[in-house]
Design a protein around this motif. Structure first.
Motif, short mmCIF file in Angstrom:
data_model
loop_
_atom_site.label_atom_id
_atom_site.label_comp_id
_atom_site.label_asym_id
_atom_site.label_seq_id
_atom_site.Cartn_x
_atom_site.Cartn_y
_atom_site.Cartn_z
N THR A 319 -33.02 38.50 58.34
CA THR A 319 -31.88 38.07 57.55
C THR A 319 -30.67 38.97 57.81
OG1 THR A 319 -32.50 39.43 55.64
CG2 THR A 319 -33.41 37.21 55.75
N ASN A 320 -29.49 38.42 57.60
CA ASN A 320 -28.24 39.15 57.76
C ASN A 320 -28.17 39.88 59.10
OD1 ASN A 320 -25.68 40.13 57.10
ND2 ASN A 320 -26.49 41.95 56.06
N ALA A 321 -28.48 39.13 60.16
CA ALA A 321 -28.40 39.69 61.52
C ALA A 321 -27.05 39.34 62.14
CB ALA A 321 -29.53 39.16 62.38
N LEU A 322 -26.55 40.25 62.96
CA LEU A 322 -25.26 40.08 63.63
C LEU A 322 -25.41 40.54 65.07
CD1 LEU A 322 -22.15 39.59 63.63
CD2 LEU A 322 -21.92 41.96 62.82
N VAL A 323 -24.99 39.70 66.02
CA VAL A 323 -25.03 40.04 67.44
C VAL A 323 -23.61 40.06 67.97
CG1 VAL A 323 -25.83 39.31 69.72
CG2 VAL A 323 -27.35 39.08 67.73
N ILE A 324 -23.26 41.14 68.69
CA ILE A 324 -21.90 41.33 69.18
C ILE A 324 -21.93 41.52 70.69
CG2 ILE A 324 -19.85 42.81 69.08
CD1 ILE A 324 -20.69 43.57 66.24
N TRP A 325 -21.12 40.72 71.40
CA TRP A 325 -20.96 40.88 72.84
C TRP A 325 -19.68 41.66 73.10
CZ3 TRP A 325 -25.37 39.45 74.59
CH2 TRP A 325 -26.03 38.34 74.10
N GLY A 326 -19.76 42.70 73.92
CA GLY A 326 -18.57 43.43 74.31
C GLY A 326 -17.80 42.68 75.39
N ALA A 327 -16.58 43.15 75.66
CA ALA A 327 -15.71 42.46 76.62
C ALA A 327 -16.30 42.46 78.03
CB ALA A 327 -14.34 43.13 76.63
N SER A 328 -17.04 43.53 78.38
CA SER A 328 -17.58 43.63 79.74
C SER A 328 -19.05 43.25 79.82
CB SER A 328 -17.41 45.06 80.26
OG SER A 328 -18.12 45.97 79.44
N SER A 329 -19.63 42.81 78.73
CA SER A 329 -21.06 42.50 78.72
C SER A 329 -21.32 41.07 79.17
CB SER A 329 -21.64 42.71 77.32
OG SER A 329 -21.12 41.75 76.42
N THR A 330 -22.58 40.78 79.44
CA THR A 330 -22.98 39.44 79.84
C THR A 330 -23.86 38.84 78.75
OG1 THR A 330 -24.89 40.35 81.01
CG2 THR A 330 -22.91 39.97 82.29
N ILE A 331 -23.84 37.52 78.67
CA ILE A 331 -24.68 36.82 77.69
C ILE A 331 -26.14 36.98 78.10
CG2 ILE A 331 -25.16 34.58 76.63
CD1 ILE A 331 -22.44 35.75 75.93
N ALA A 332 -27.03 37.02 77.12
CA ALA A 332 -28.46 37.18 77.40
C ALA A 332 -29.02 35.95 78.09
CB ALA A 332 -29.20 37.43 76.09
N GLY A 333 -30.14 36.16 78.78
CA GLY A 333 -30.83 35.04 79.39
C GLY A 333 -31.16 33.98 78.36
N ASP A 334 -31.73 34.40 77.24
CA ASP A 334 -31.94 33.54 76.07
C ASP A 334 -31.48 34.28 74.83
OD1 ASP A 334 -33.08 31.04 76.97
OD2 ASP A 334 -34.88 32.17 77.51
N PHE A 335 -30.88 33.56 73.91
CA PHE A 335 -30.45 34.18 72.67
C PHE A 335 -31.65 34.40 71.75
CE2 PHE A 335 -28.31 33.96 68.43
CZ PHE A 335 -27.55 35.11 68.58
N VAL A 336 -32.37 33.33 71.46
CA VAL A 336 -33.63 33.41 70.71
C VAL A 336 -34.67 32.63 71.49
CG1 VAL A 336 -34.86 32.90 68.57
CG2 VAL A 336 -32.43 33.55 68.48
N ASP A 337 -35.79 33.29 71.79
CA ASP A 337 -36.87 32.62 72.51
C ASP A 337 -38.18 32.84 71.76
OD1 ASP A 337 -38.60 31.41 74.24
OD2 ASP A 337 -38.21 32.74 75.95
N CYS A 338 -38.71 31.78 71.20
CA CYS A 338 -39.97 31.85 70.44
C CYS A 338 -41.12 31.23 71.22
CB CYS A 338 -39.81 31.15 69.09
SG CYS A 338 -38.62 31.94 67.99
N THR A 339 -41.01 31.21 72.54
CA THR A 339 -42.06 30.64 73.38
C THR A 339 -42.67 31.70 74.28
OG1 THR A 339 -40.62 30.07 75.25
CG2 THR A 339 -40.75 28.49 73.43
N ASP A 340 -43.91 31.46 74.69
CA ASP A 340 -44.57 32.35 75.64
C ASP A 340 -45.83 31.67 76.14
OD1 ASP A 340 -44.58 35.34 76.63
OD2 ASP A 340 -46.65 34.90 76.09
N SER A 341 -46.21 31.95 77.37
CA SER A 341 -47.41 31.33 77.94
C SER A 341 -48.68 31.76 77.22
CB SER A 341 -47.52 31.69 79.43
OG SER A 341 -47.64 33.09 79.60
N LEU A 342 -48.64 32.90 76.52
CA LEU A 342 -49.80 33.38 75.77
C LEU A 342 -49.67 33.09 74.27
CD1 LEU A 342 -50.44 36.79 77.56
CD2 LEU A 342 -51.66 34.64 77.86
#
Length: 394
Positions: A319-342
């Motif tokens: 709860t009450n989570a905040l994600v901040i991207w800086g000017a020189s940063s790159t977006i993540a491969g996935d923002f939220v990933d709730c999947t996995d082969s296992l």
């Protein structure tokens, strides 16, 4: 009484005395009795105690006066003893990699209560310190793991786990950890702070970890709560849990600074497994912690694989989570990933997060159990004023 009988009686009495004095007394300090070094520290006058080259086993209740110490090897607090560290103390670890660390065994305690004006610091003594210079801090407790029972730590081979949710391993408060996380190999690494089966009776608050190799803080099962956690620059995951962790993390701020480009193969903001390595999906008591008030900042050019990776039977309430991207940063491969082969995340997983910038819907994967992910406006994240004692400039 004749001489033969007298000798026989004295022999019997001596034997009885030796037998009785050899009875197990877990509250008595371990000592070889001859004043010689034996690797076990039982007092500050012990020949094994050397503030300039501190290592060995703590075999009595020891209180270290405030001051500077050089950690030159493994320092292990044995059960049932307590190592007390006074405010303002600094440990400078020899840059010896995985051979230098502080460990607190099951049944032992650490009492490291720094203050805002006099924190306790663990750092490297290298002239040019770097991530991974030393192993970090490990605490082992008797709190439950997924599937029950006990296990052996990823590194060094200590036992952890049990059935005491409220187990007490002591106190860490106003503690700074720097340049830790030494690697043994690609499969075994120390972290900044590793909590193995640590119980809710343990107090951990006001912790700052700077420039760490591998994960900053990792929970292997247990139920311990952590309040006011500051994470600055780690090569791998900022927060990691596995094997049935069920505590609460309150007010955590984690950042990759601009120009910090050290990286593992898959760095994440949070990496969460329900059971150890996803190899026991049927176990009871899988991870399902709560995180309240979280900020994750990426100001570096390095891409996160995921900001939130919840998988392998883990749940989470964030709860009450905040994600901040800086000017020189790159977006993540996935923002939220709730999947996995296992195994995917639990269906009870619930994440409320605000983000600076846009998030592609394709970068949110709720998994087969339909985790709830709400990208909202207005979340404030961590309260950075709680970290003023560290001197870190936000």
């Amino acid at each position: 009484m004749n001489t033969g009988k007298r000798i026989l009686m004295l022999t019997v009495i001596a034997a009885l005395f030796i037998a009785c004095s050899g009875d197990d007394d877990s509250t008595s300090p371990i000592d070889n009795g001859d004043g010689a070094a034996n690797g076990i520290i039982t007092s500050l006058n012990d020949p094994d105690f050397n503030a300039s080259a501190l290592k060995g086993k703590i075999g009595a209740n020891i209180e270290l006066p405030a001051g500077d110490y050089v950690l030159s090897g493994d320092l292990v607090v044995q059960a049932p003893y307590t190592l007390k560290i006074n405010p303002g103390t600094t440990f400078k670890a020899v840059a010896g990699g995985s051979n230098v660390y502080l460990a607190v065994e099951q049944g032992a305690k650490i009492d490291a209560q720094g203050t805002a004006s006099a924190p306790i610091r663990f750092t490297s003594n290298a002239s040019s310190p770097a991530a991974g210079d030393w192993g970090g801090i490990m605490i082992m407790g008797y709190a439950p793991l997924s599937g029950g029972g006990s296990a052996v730590t990823e590194v060094v081979d200590f036992f952890y786990g049990g059935d005491n949710t409220n187990d007490n391993s002591g106190v860490l408060s106003h503690v700074i950890i720097e340049y830790s996380g030494a690697r043994i190999n690609d499969e075994k690494e120390f972290n900044g702070l590793t909590l193995y089966g640590v119980g809710k009776g343990t107090t951990i608050n006001n912790i700052a970890v700077f420039n760490n190799d591998d994960d900053t803080i990792e929970f292997f099962g247990g139920s311990v709560d952590v309040t006011n956690l500051l994470v600055v620059n780690s090569t791998d995951d900022l927060i990691d849990w596995t094997q049935g962790y069920n505590g609460t993390i309150t007010n955590a701020y984690a950042i990759r600074e601009e120009g910090y480009n050290s990286v593992s193969s898959d760095p994440r903001g949070i990496e969460a497994d329900g059971n150890l390595d996803g190899l026991a999906p049927g176990q009871t008591g899988q991870s399902n912690p709560t995180v309240n008030g979280l900020t994750i900042v990426n100001n570096a050019a390095v891409e996160f694989s995921d900001i939130f990776k919840i998988r392998r039977g883990s749940g989470a309430t964030i709860t009450n989570a905040l994600v901040i991207w800086g000017a020189s940063s790159t977006i993540a491969g996935d923002f939220v990933d709730c999947t996995d082969s296992l195994g995917d995340a639990m269906g009870s997983t619930n994440i409320s997060v605000s983000v600076s910038g846009n998030v592609d819907a394709a970068d949110i994967k709720v998994g087969a159990n339909n985790a709830t992910v709400n990208v909202v406006s207005g979340n404030t994240g961590a309260d950075t004023s709680a970290f003023s004692w560290t001197g870190y400039q936000f």
